[in-house]
Design an enzyme around this catalytic site. Structure first.
Site, PDB file in Angstrom:
ATOM      1  CE  LYS A  18      -4.161  -2.021   1.982  1.00 11.55           C
ATOM      2  NZ  LYS A  18      -3.835  -3.455   2.164  1.00 11.55           N
TER       3      LYS A  18
HETATM    4  C1  LIG Z   1      -4.598  -4.499   1.579  1.00 17.80           C
HETATM    5  C2  LIG Z   1      -3.887  -5.782   1.461  1.00 17.80           C
HETATM    6  C3  LIG Z   1      -4.308  -6.790   0.550  1.00 17.80           C
HETATM    7  C4  LIG Z   1      -5.572  -6.678  -0.263  1.00 17.80           C
HETATM    8  O1  LIG Z   1      -5.536  -5.732  -1.279  1.00 17.80           O
HETATM    9  P1  LIG Z   1      -6.880  -5.237  -1.986  1.00 17.80           P
HETATM   10  O2  LIG Z   1      -6.469  -4.183  -2.941  1.00 17.80           O
HETATM   11  O3  LIG Z   1      -7.752  -4.700  -0.878  1.00 17.80           O
HETATM   12  O4  LIG Z   1      -7.504  -6.422  -2.630  1.00 17.80           O
HETATM   13  C5  LIG Z   1      -3.534  -7.936   0.432  1.00 17.80           C
HETATM   14  N1  LIG Z   1      -2.429  -8.114   1.184  1.00 17.80           N
HETATM   15  C6  LIG Z   1      -1.999  -7.188   2.064  1.00 17.80           C
HETATM   16  C7  LIG Z   1      -0.775  -7.473   2.865  1.00 17.80           C
HETATM   17  C8  LIG Z   1      -2.699  -5.995   2.237  1.00 17.80           C
HETATM   18  O5  LIG Z   1      -2.272  -5.093   3.124  1.00 17.80           O
END
Ligand SMILES: *Cc1c(COP(=O)(O)O)cnc(C)c1O
Length: 432
Positions: free
Chosen positions: A107
């Site tokens: 993210k």
């Molecule tokens: C947020 C997150 C996801 C999921 O991603 P999306 O875009 O919500 O599908 C998967 N793995 C980790 C470690 C995350 O922090």
């Protein structure tokens, strides 16, 4: 590029307005009016481009009217100053590591891109905006880090007391400056309910602009398409059909991958791999969308029972189920299967996956069973250290703590305890 609300296509917004609002006034998600493919020469010559050049050319059409080219270049170089290695772990299977950023979660890219866009929109402005976000763990750290020190932007993060890991808590409570952490005596769902209520509360929004920093926001969602292009750059020329497997919760990341495909990236298929929260695997089986309350799992960043970005995926395929099925498969895996594959890949291949990446690996292998000649890439969305208790419990080993994490562990936690919505409201309206 013009954006419109998926609830009402006549409701339009510029990129800038869509980023500042987060969500349309009718509660619809914003979506770009057009997605124009990049020329084939872009993909043929991708090997000779830098990450910055790839990102610039891929996202330019969406932001062009609101961000001049020289500013976009700056935003991109502030966003992408770390690596995205593709590592082969067995024949036909590689992993794209997305965890080399400052908080070691994928993210980071979306959070930094969005923070830099807002910083640009509010520089030299009398106005300011408050980013209000609820986190179950990973989002909070990435947002806190990405927005730290951005002028004109205040950040308020709500997290459930005692329900995030020690590392995650340190990442979101120790930065100070324009970042405030509110420690909520309640669950993640309570945090999210309070945030949603604040967005609708005119007594708050009358005196200050609020926006969200989850993947609903176009500036956090779209830059995720860079990952797929960076992976493609590294396998370009292999001459095999390509499939990506993405561990999915709110489906923002995989939706961005499907946008990359729309831009002309030659990837044939995508797998959305989920934990026991199986709303989309069920939808892909029988065509009915039935949201459910979320179930707790060891891959808790994907514990989502009503994935917010799935409407965007359906729109990409004009709500045509057959067209969608040609590009997307989805499978669900239990915690038991996840732990067992973490153990066997660690013991047999020497590669340590976090529980989210492990779900991605399982999804990829399921698809490759019927497509043995294809090349598969799964996304590893977090460093295993972020989910240390599960990793330790499953593998009996503790990975070394990377320097980014060590740095925050020694800092002092500063959080304001809140118990209910009134506490949040007082916090958001004082000094205004
Ligand atoms: C947020 C997150 C996801 C999921 O991603 P999306 O875009 O919500 O599908 C998967 N793995 C980790 C470690 C995350 O922090």
């Amino acid at each position: 590029m013009e954006f419109f609300s998926l609830n009402d296509p006549t409701h339009k917004a510029s990129f800038k307005d869509a980023v500042i609002a987060g969500i349309a006034p009718d509660k619809g998600l914003y979506f770009p009016r057009e997605i124009n493919p990049l020329p084939p020469s872009f993909f043929e010559g991708i090997a000779s481009l830098s990450h910055q050049q790839i990102a610039f050319r891929a996202i330019r059409q969406f932001v062009q009217k609101d961000i001049p080219d020289n500013e976009l270049e700056k935003i991109i170089s502030n966003t992408l100053d770390f690596n995205f290695p593709l590592i082969k772990i067995e024949d036909k299977v590689s992993v794209l590591e997305l965890f080399h950023g400052p908080t070691m979660a994928f993210k980071d890219v979306g959070a930094r891109f969005m923070a830099n866009c807002l910083g640009y929109f509010f520089e030299d402005s009398e106005e300011s905006v408050t980013v209000l976000v609820a986190t179950s763990g990973d989002t909070g750290g990435a947002v806190a880090n990405g927005f730290l020190g951005v002028e004109g932007v205040q950040v308020v993060i709500l997290y459930p007391s005692g329900k995030v890991s020690e590392i995650q808590e340190k990442q979101l409570t120790t930065l100070g400056q324009n970042i405030t952490a509110l420690e909520v005596s309640g669950t993640f769902d309570d945090c999210q309910r309070m945030v949603k209520r604040a967005f609708l509360d005119k007594e708050i929004t009358r005196i200050q602009k609020l926006t969200s920093a989850n993947s609903i926001n176009v500036a956090r969602w779209l830059p995720q398409l860079f990952y797929y292009l960076f992976a493609y750059q590294q396998v370009n020329g292999l001459g095999e059909e390509l499939v990506f497997s993405v561990p999915s919760g709110n489906f923002g990341n995989i939706c961005a991958g499907l946008v990359a495909q729309k831009l002309g990236m030659p990837a044939k298929h995508f797998v959305a791999a989920t934990n026991s929260n199986d709303v989309i695997p069920n939808f892909m089986k029988n065509g009915t969308y039935e949201p459910k309350p979320s179930i707790s799992t060891i891959s808790n960043a994907m514990d989502v029972g009503d994935p917010s970005n799935f409407v965007r995926i359906q729109k990409l395929f004009n709500n045509d189920f057959d067209a969608l099925s040609a590009s997307l498969s989805s499978y669900s895996f239990s915690d038991r299967e996840t732990k067992s594959i973490m153990k066997s890949i660690y013991e047999n291949k020497g590669y340590l996956m976090d529980p989210h990446g492990a779900v991605g690996y399982l999804g990829l292998k399921r698809y490759l069973k019927d497509h043995p000649d294809w090349h598969g890439i799964f996304l590893e969305t977090a460093h295993p250290i972020k989910f240390l208790p599960v990793v330790k419990d499953t593998l009996g080993v503790s990975p070394a703590i990377p320097p980014q994490i060590q740095k925050v562990m020694g800092r002092e936690k500063i959080a304001i305890a809140i118990h209910n919505y009134e506490d949040l409201k007082i916090h958001l309206t004082k000094n205004k």
